[in-house]
Design a protein around this motif. Structure first.
Motif, PDB file in Angstrom:
ATOM      1  N   LYS A 116       1.413   8.074  14.260  1.00 39.49           N
ATOM      2  CA  LYS A 116       0.403   8.630  13.369  1.00 39.49           C
ATOM      3  C   LYS A 116       0.773   8.393  11.898  1.00 39.49           C
ATOM      4  O   LYS A 116      -0.087   8.050  11.094  1.00 39.49           O
ATOM      5  N   VAL A 117       2.049   8.567  11.559  1.00 39.37           N
ATOM      6  CA  VAL A 117       2.501   8.320  10.185  1.00 39.37           C
ATOM      7  C   VAL A 117       2.258   6.856   9.835  1.00 39.37           C
ATOM      8  O   VAL A 117       1.745   6.543   8.749  1.00 39.37           O
ATOM      9  N   LYS A 118       2.579   5.959  10.744  1.00 34.80           N
ATOM     10  CA  LYS A 118       2.386   4.526  10.503  1.00 34.80           C
ATOM     11  C   LYS A 118       0.901   4.210  10.302  1.00 34.80           C
ATOM     12  O   LYS A 118       0.527   3.492   9.371  1.00 34.80           O
ATOM     13  N   PHE A 119       0.046   4.768  11.163  1.00 39.20           N
ATOM     14  CA  PHE A 119      -1.396   4.520  11.069  1.00 39.20           C
ATOM     15  C   PHE A 119      -1.950   5.035   9.741  1.00 39.20           C
ATOM     16  O   PHE A 119      -2.689   4.330   9.049  1.00 39.20           O
ATOM     17  N   VAL A 120      -1.600   6.261   9.374  1.00 38.85           N
ATOM     18  CA  VAL A 120      -2.096   6.849   8.138  1.00 38.85           C
ATOM     19  C   VAL A 120      -1.601   6.039   6.935  1.00 38.85           C
ATOM     20  O   VAL A 120      -2.359   5.789   5.985  1.00 38.85           O
ATOM     21  N   THR A 121      -0.356   5.606   6.976  1.00 38.55           N
ATOM     22  CA  THR A 121       0.203   4.803   5.888  1.00 38.55           C
ATOM     23  C   THR A 121      -0.569   3.490   5.743  1.00 38.55           C
ATOM     24  O   THR A 121      -0.890   3.071   4.620  1.00 38.55           O
ATOM     25  N   GLU A 122      -0.906   2.856   6.857  1.00 36.01           N
ATOM     26  CA  GLU A 122      -1.687   1.609   6.810  1.00 36.01           C
ATOM     27  C   GLU A 122      -3.063   1.855   6.196  1.00 36.01           C
ATOM     28  O   GLU A 122      -3.542   1.049   5.394  1.00 36.01           O
ATOM     29  N   GLN A 123      -3.689   2.975   6.555  1.00 35.33           N
ATOM     30  CA  GLN A 123      -5.007   3.300   5.991  1.00 35.33           C
ATOM     31  C   GLN A 123      -4.905   3.545   4.491  1.00 35.33           C
ATOM     32  O   GLN A 123      -5.771   3.130   3.720  1.00 35.33           O
ATOM     33  N   MET A 124      -3.836   4.212   4.078  1.00 29.07           N
ATOM     34  CA  MET A 124      -3.617   4.468   2.653  1.00 29.07           C
ATOM     35  C   MET A 124      -3.456   3.151   1.884  1.00 29.07           C
ATOM     36  O   MET A 124      -4.001   2.997   0.788  1.00 29.07           O
ATOM     37  N   GLU A 125      -2.725   2.215   2.474  1.00 30.35           N
ATOM     38  CA  GLU A 125      -2.526   0.916   1.823  1.00 30.35           C
ATOM     39  C   GLU A 125      -3.852   0.181   1.674  1.00 30.35           C
ATOM     40  O   GLU A 125      -4.111  -0.443   0.635  1.00 30.35           O
ATOM     41  N   LYS A 126      -4.712   0.253   2.696  1.00 35.50           N
ATOM     42  CA  LYS A 126      -6.027  -0.396   2.616  1.00 35.50           C
ATOM     43  C   LYS A 126      -6.863   0.217   1.497  1.00 35.50           C
ATOM     44  O   LYS A 126      -7.502  -0.499   0.722  1.00 35.50           O
ATOM     45  N   ILE A 127      -6.862   1.538   1.414  1.00 35.31           N
ATOM     46  CA  ILE A 127      -7.656   2.215   0.391  1.00 35.31           C
ATOM     47  C   ILE A 127      -7.108   1.913  -0.999  1.00 35.31           C
ATOM     48  O   ILE A 127      -7.869   1.706  -1.945  1.00 35.31           O
TER      49      ILE A 127
END
Length: 157
Positions: A116-127
Motif C-alpha cells: 500500500k505504501v508503494k502504491f500510494v507513493t507511485e500515485q503521489m509521484e504521478k500527481i
C-alpha cells in the motif's frame, strides 16, 4: 472540465496560446490554478494515507511472540483507546478500507502495508509530475498574458 497538457496526446488538440485574447488567457490561468489546487489537496490526502500505512507497518514490527499477554491500548477510533491484552501474536486484524477488516498473519499484514505504501507513493509521484506540467503551462499562460497586456498598453500610448 477540459484537460490541459503540455505533451501531445491522442484525442486532444493543440492551441497556440498567442492566438487567445487576454480574457481567455486569464480564464485558462484560473482553470490551471484550480487544477493545481486539486493536485495539492490530493497530494495532502495521499501523504496522510501513506503515513497511516507506514505507521501500521511499524506497529506490526513491535508484535513478537514475546509480547503475548502484554497489556496494550487498542484503538477504537483515531482518538479513543481501550486497554487490552495481546492474545495472538501470530495473527492480526487489519482495516482494508470502508469498514472492511481482514485477519492476516503478521508477515502477510506487513507485506500488505508495504504494498500500500508503494502504491500510494507511485500515485503521489504521478500527481507531482502532472502538477509540474500544469505549473509550466500556467507560467507560459501568465507570460503570454503579460506580454499581450504590455503590447496593448504600448499601442494605447
Amino acid at each position: 472540465m477540459a484537460q490541459i497538457s503540455a505533451t501531445e496526446q491522442k484525442g486532444m488538440q493543440q492551441i497556440d496560446l498567442t492566438t487567445l485574447n487576454i480574457q481567455q488567457l486569464y480564464q485558462l490561468k484560473q482553470q490551471l490554478d484550480q487544477e493545481l489546487n486539486l493536485f495539492q489537496e490530493s497530494l495532502a490526502s495521499l501523504k496522510m494515507a501513506q503515513g497511516k500505512y507506514q505507521n501500521s507497518g511499524e506497529a506490526l514490527e513491535k508484535i513478537t511472540p514475546q509480547s503475548e499477554g502484554q497489556e496494550i491500548l487498542v484503538p477504537l477510533t483515531g482518538s479513543m483507546y481501550v486497554p487490552g491484552k495481546l492474545h495472538d501474536t501470530n495473527n492480526v486484524i487489519i482495516d482494508i478500507g470502508t469498514r472492511y477488516y481482514v485477519e492476516k498473519d503478521v508477515e502477510g499484514a506487513k507485506d500488505y502495508f508495504q504494498r500500500k505504501v508503494k502504491f500510494v507513493t507511485e500515485q503521489m509521484e504521478k500527481i507531482q509530475w502532472l502538477g509540474l506540467e500544469k505549473s509550466k503551462i500556467r507560467d507560459a499562460v501568465v507570460e503570454i498574458a503579460e506580454m499581450k497586456v504590455a503590447q496593448q498598453q504600448q499601442q494605447q500610448s
